[in-house]
Enzyme design. Structure first.
Site, PDB file in Angstrom:
ATOM      1  N   ASP A 150      24.375 -25.665  13.541  1.00  0.00           N
ATOM      2  CA  ASP A 150      24.609 -26.826  12.687  1.00  0.00           C
ATOM      3  C   ASP A 150      23.324 -27.596  12.452  1.00  0.00           C
ATOM      4  O   ASP A 150      22.286 -27.293  13.041  1.00  0.00           O
ATOM      5  CB  ASP A 150      25.684 -27.743  13.300  1.00  0.00           C
ATOM      6  CG  ASP A 150      25.576 -27.856  14.820  1.00  0.00           C
ATOM      7  OD1 ASP A 150      24.435 -27.829  15.329  1.00  0.00           O
ATOM      8  OD2 ASP A 150      26.607 -27.962  15.490  1.00  0.00           O
ATOM      9  N   ASP A 193      35.970 -34.196  22.502  1.00  0.00           N
ATOM     10  CA  ASP A 193      37.191 -34.113  21.702  1.00  0.00           C
ATOM     11  C   ASP A 193      37.547 -32.677  21.339  1.00  0.00           C
ATOM     12  O   ASP A 193      38.402 -32.439  20.492  1.00  0.00           O
ATOM     13  CB  ASP A 193      37.069 -34.965  20.436  1.00  0.00           C
ATOM     14  CG  ASP A 193      35.922 -34.534  19.523  1.00  0.00           C
ATOM     15  OD1 ASP A 193      35.225 -33.538  19.856  1.00  0.00           O
ATOM     16  OD2 ASP A 193      35.713 -35.190  18.480  1.00  0.00           O
ATOM     17  N   HIS A 218      35.517 -30.352  19.973  1.00  0.00           N
ATOM     18  CA  HIS A 218      34.838 -29.720  18.839  1.00  0.00           C
ATOM     19  C   HIS A 218      33.842 -28.670  19.334  1.00  0.00           C
ATOM     20  O   HIS A 218      33.281 -28.782  20.424  1.00  0.00           O
ATOM     21  CB  HIS A 218      34.155 -30.748  17.933  1.00  0.00           C
ATOM     22  CG  HIS A 218      32.934 -31.403  18.500  1.00  0.00           C
ATOM     23  ND1 HIS A 218      32.917 -32.706  18.939  1.00  0.00           N
ATOM     24  CD2 HIS A 218      31.673 -30.940  18.675  1.00  0.00           C
ATOM     25  CE1 HIS A 218      31.709 -33.006  19.368  1.00  0.00           C
ATOM     26  NE2 HIS A 218      30.932 -31.954  19.221  1.00  0.00           N
ATOM     27  N   GLU A 227      35.103 -30.907  13.835  1.00  0.00           N
ATOM     28  CA  GLU A 227      35.821 -32.013  14.446  1.00  0.00           C
ATOM     29  C   GLU A 227      37.333 -31.768  14.435  1.00  0.00           C
ATOM     30  O   GLU A 227      37.828 -30.892  13.711  1.00  0.00           O
ATOM     31  CB  GLU A 227      35.507 -33.302  13.686  1.00  0.00           C
ATOM     32  CG  GLU A 227      34.037 -33.680  13.655  1.00  0.00           C
ATOM     33  CD  GLU A 227      33.540 -34.277  14.964  1.00  0.00           C
ATOM     34  OE1 GLU A 227      34.155 -34.037  16.029  1.00  0.00           O
ATOM     35  OE2 GLU A 227      32.519 -34.984  14.931  1.00  0.00           O
TER      36      GLU A 227
END
Length: 261
Positions: free
Chosen positions: A67, A136, A138, A143
């Site tokens: 990313d 979370d 990811h 996400e």
């Protein structure tokens, strides 16, 4: 999915490095998928040590990063292009231009995403993808609510992710970009082997969901339950919420040595 519980992050890094060294010894021109962040650092540090000892070479290998932030100046210390070079690439012997990442400053970001997907395919696909995991759930910057079939695309970062990453921006969440380019979950799933590493109590719930929860877009990493070859390397703290802790320890202890990771 193989869950390996290690005494600490250093041992997790050693095992992750073992898998990469074994891959490069049998396939020197392998394609690696590189993740940034604190979780993979133990792997990278161990690989640097082994490169220095002459045990492994990256001279024929290629790599793709997961990313990139959108909008950070090319000389900004926290672009993932600069981070991965500082943390790993420039410490070993990759050939010039062998490591690729998406361009977060491009005028046509959708075109960049499409071209990145094509470049991975043209390279023959990723042989081994290194991953971390967010609090979370990811992976990459996929996400919660990300499509489980998603490909490389532009994403808006969740507030929690920006808070978690503020430590790299002097603690100022307002300096963390709002958007990124990330490989999609479908892109990650195309890798032939996935090695996910996690450490610390803060990752324990995400790891529990990854390994033992239902597959759900609310915990994006759970898509890896459908992958045929995933290795999850945990320290004791990150394994603190898994329900089958004893079983994972017993399974790994009984694993034939020839099988590797």
């Amino acid at each position: 999915m193989e869950i390996v519980i290690c005494p600490d992050a250093t041992e997790a890094g050693r095992l992750g490095a073992n898998a990469i060294v074994a891959l490069l010894q049998r396939k020197p021109d392998a394609v690696l998928g590189l993740a940034t962040g604190s979780s993979p650092m133990a792997i990278y540090d161990e690989l640097v040590r082994r490169r220095q000892s002459g045990e492994v070479s990256f001279a024929q290998a290629r790599a793709f990063t997961l990313d990139e932030y959108v909008g950070l100046a090319s000389d900004h210390r926290e672009t993932y292009h600069n981070v991965i070079r500082r943390d790993f690439v420039d410490r070993v012997d990759f050939a010039p231009a062998a490591v690729h990442g998406p361009d977060g400053l491009a005028a046509d970001l959708p075109a960049v995403c499409h071209e990145y997907e094509e470049a991975i395919v043209t390279a023959g696909g990723v042989d081994l993808q290194i991953l971390g995991i967010g609090t979370d759930g990811h992976i990459g910057f996929n996400e919660p609510s990300s499509s489980l079939a998603s490909r490389t695309r532009i994403k808006t970062l969740a507030t929690q992710t920006r808070i978690d990453n503020a430590r790299f921006f002097g603690g100022d969440v307002d300096q963390v970009p709002t958007h990124c380019i990330t490989q999609g979950l479908g892109t990650i799933m195309d890798a032939r082997h996935v090695v996910l590493v996690a450490s610390g109590h803060g990752k324990a719930e995400a790891v529990h969901q990854l390994a033992e929860g239902p597959v759900s877009a609310m915990w994006p990493a759970t898509i890896l339950q459908h992958h045929p070859h995933v290795t999850v390397l945990l320290d004791e703290a990150a394994a603190g919420r898994v329900q089958l802790y004893s079983y994972y320890r017993e399974t790994y202890a009984a694993k034939p040595q020839w099988q590797g990771l």
